[in-house]
Design an enzyme around this catalytic site. Structure first.
Site, PDB file in Angstrom:
ATOM      1  CD  GLU A  57      -8.302  -2.932  -1.454  1.00 30.52           C
ATOM      2  OE1 GLU A  57      -9.072  -3.124  -0.485  1.00 30.52           O
ATOM      3  OE2 GLU A  57      -7.249  -3.584  -1.636  1.00 30.52           O
ATOM      4  CG  ASP A 112      -1.704  -1.261   1.395  1.00 31.96           C
ATOM      5  OD1 ASP A 112      -2.209  -1.782   0.384  1.00 31.96           O
ATOM      6  OD2 ASP A 112      -1.826  -1.751   2.536  1.00 31.96           O
TER       7      ASP A 112
END
Length: 493
Positions: free
Chosen positions: A233, A58
């Site tokens: 996402e 991420d």
């Protein structure tokens, strides 16, 4: 049973948080490295009795006024149980995209509980960071859940920590009041100084203005981001030549994983117009990234599981990306270079030798866990190539989660039949072929045999945008000699 399982995991995580000693590493640590990044840095294992690679995911990329490019990344814990184990945010930086510095851990779930009195163990997912010129603080935004059940909870919050420094001394100051109970926060500061917070997951994406005088409070109700296609996402916002760009992971299913898409708007809160895919699946179930310009070059940061072979143990990677004058973001070319020539798909039958997979190392061209066989000397980045008795070579012992990649040039689109010359040495061996990182054949079983077998795949459709083929072993142990491609109908001949 599910409740008992969770309680056991929660107990183990709590025990870890209370008893695992702090790392004795003296930060910062700098090393020269390429993709996948940061695995050369050490991380304490969950049981605290050894160290291993530092697994990160991420990536949130930013360039601050000191001229360094910083990466704020989440941390996968080994051995993996699931994303509930994620904890220990680290900060990394570079000035040349070659030498990377690990500044160490800046925050973990214990800090949240101790400093602000909310949250549980683990569950520290994709973060972001922003600089506030008014109070000269760096604000670190992170998603964290405030209740243990059900899995992931219903009370997701966007936590906030701040510091005078980009890489240390972060203290939790609360969470963003009014933010949607969703994951993956992203903060964007417009040219006029207005600050926006976005977050989303599970098909929902919302955005809103932050209070300019209090970055722990929204100035309005969150708005659904309209017009996005197949949002999953990982929201990320850029402003390029007056246009707003929102990139995100889609919901592409299967073993090859999500793709990254982008959309454009005239407003930071949409509505958005989808512009397509910019990153093909990498073999990792998720795809979460950021886009940043540094020293005149645009880069896309993302994560893969190539190094570990485990979807819960990911590694940050980056690649340059080209943005055209008309604002188009081109597909990230992260598939390596042909060993000899690209596979020419032009309506004629052809044979591709298995050992002629792309150059580029384990991130771009292949992945195999064993140490290369130095005796064969077929090529420098050999992953286990062996000589055949009758001449030529084959690739030996390709196991579950390992793969090889071959660049393609399509001159005549259409369907092609593909036959693998292959043998398996373990039961339940399975393989599939992907095009542009997308499974094109489904799972194909390979029977155990000490002889070479011809295994036919379903017809595969190629178009002019088909850039590469992957052979991915799902299970078992397989030797591959070659694959043969033949047009499947008269239109291709």
């Amino acid at each position: 049973m599910r409740l008992l399982t969770f309680l056991l995991i929660a107990t183990a995580i709590t025990s870890h948080a209370e008893t695992c000693p702090a790392s004795d590493t003296e930060y910062p640590v700098t090393k020269k490295m390429g993709n996948p990044l940061f695995v050369q840095f050490k991380s304490p294992m969950f049981e605290c009795d050894s160290t291993g690679p530092l697994y990160t995911a991420d990536p949130s990329a930013h360039v601050w006024d000191d001229g360094r490019l910083y990466i704020y990344a989440s941390h996968d814990i080994e051995p993996p149980w699931g994303c509930d184990r994620m904890d220990r945010y680290h900060v990394f930086s570079t000035t040349d995209m070659v030498n990377w510095t690990d500044h160490g851990e800046i925050l973990n779930s214990n800090d949240v509980k101790e400093q602000d009195g909310w949250g549980i163990d683990g569950w520290m997912w994709a973060p972001d960071c922003a600089y506030n010129p008014k109070d000269k603080n760096y604000y670190f935004f992170f998603p964290h859940v405030n209740e243990p059940l059900p899995w992931g909870g219903h009370d997701w919050r966007v936590g906030v920590a701040k510091s005078k420094y980009p890489d240390k001394d972060f203290k939790v100051t609360g969470y963003v009041k009014g933010a949607a109970s969703l994951i993956d926060p992203c903060v964007f500061i417009d040219d006029d100084g207005q600050v926006y917070l976005y977050n989303g997951g599970g098909g929902q994406c919302k955005g809103a203005r932050l209070d300019p005088d209090d970055w722990t409070r929204l100035a309005e109700e969150p708005h659904p981001m309209e017009g996005l296609v197949d949002f999953h996402e990982g929201t990320w916002i850029n402003k390029i030549n007056g246009k707003y760009y929102l990139s995100h992971a889609d919901n592409h299913p299967g073993a090859d994983g999500n793709r990254m898409r982008y959309a454009i708007s005239d407003s930071p809160l949409g509505p958005w117009v989808d512009k397509g895919v910019i990153l093909y699946p990498t073999g990792c179930g998720t795809s979460h990234g950021s886009i940043v310009e540094y020293k005149g070059q645009w880069y896309v940061f993302y994560h893969t599981s190539n190094y570990s072979g485990r979807g819960e143990l990911r590694s940050v990677c980056f690649d340059p990306v080209r943005i055209d004058k008309d604002g188009t973001i081109n597909v990230v070319e992260n598939w390596g270079k042909p060993f000899k020539n690209a596979v020419r798909i032009d309506g004629k039958a052809l044979i591709v030798e298995a050992e002629d997979y792309n150059r580029g190392g384990e991130h771009y061209a292949f992945h195999k866990f064993e140490i290369p066989d130095k005796k064969t000397k077929y090529r420098r980045d050999d992953t286990g190539i062996r000589p055949l008795n009758h001449g030529g070579h084959y690739v030996a012992g390709i196991k579950g989660k390992e793969w090889m990649r071959y660049s393609t040039e399509v001159f005549l689109p259409g369907k092609y039949n593909i036959t693998l010359v292959i043998r398996a040495s373990s039961p339940d061996s399975k393989i599939h072929l992907s095009v542009n990182g997308i499974d094109a054949t489904g799972s194909i079983s390979v029977p155990v045999s000490d002889r070479w077998l011809s295994v036919s795949l379903p017809a595969v459709d190629f178009d002019t945008d088909s850039r590469y083929i992957d052979l991915r072993v799902e299970n078992g142990t397989i030797d591959i000699d070659r694959f043969i491609m033949v047009p499947s109908d008269n239109k291709n001949k």
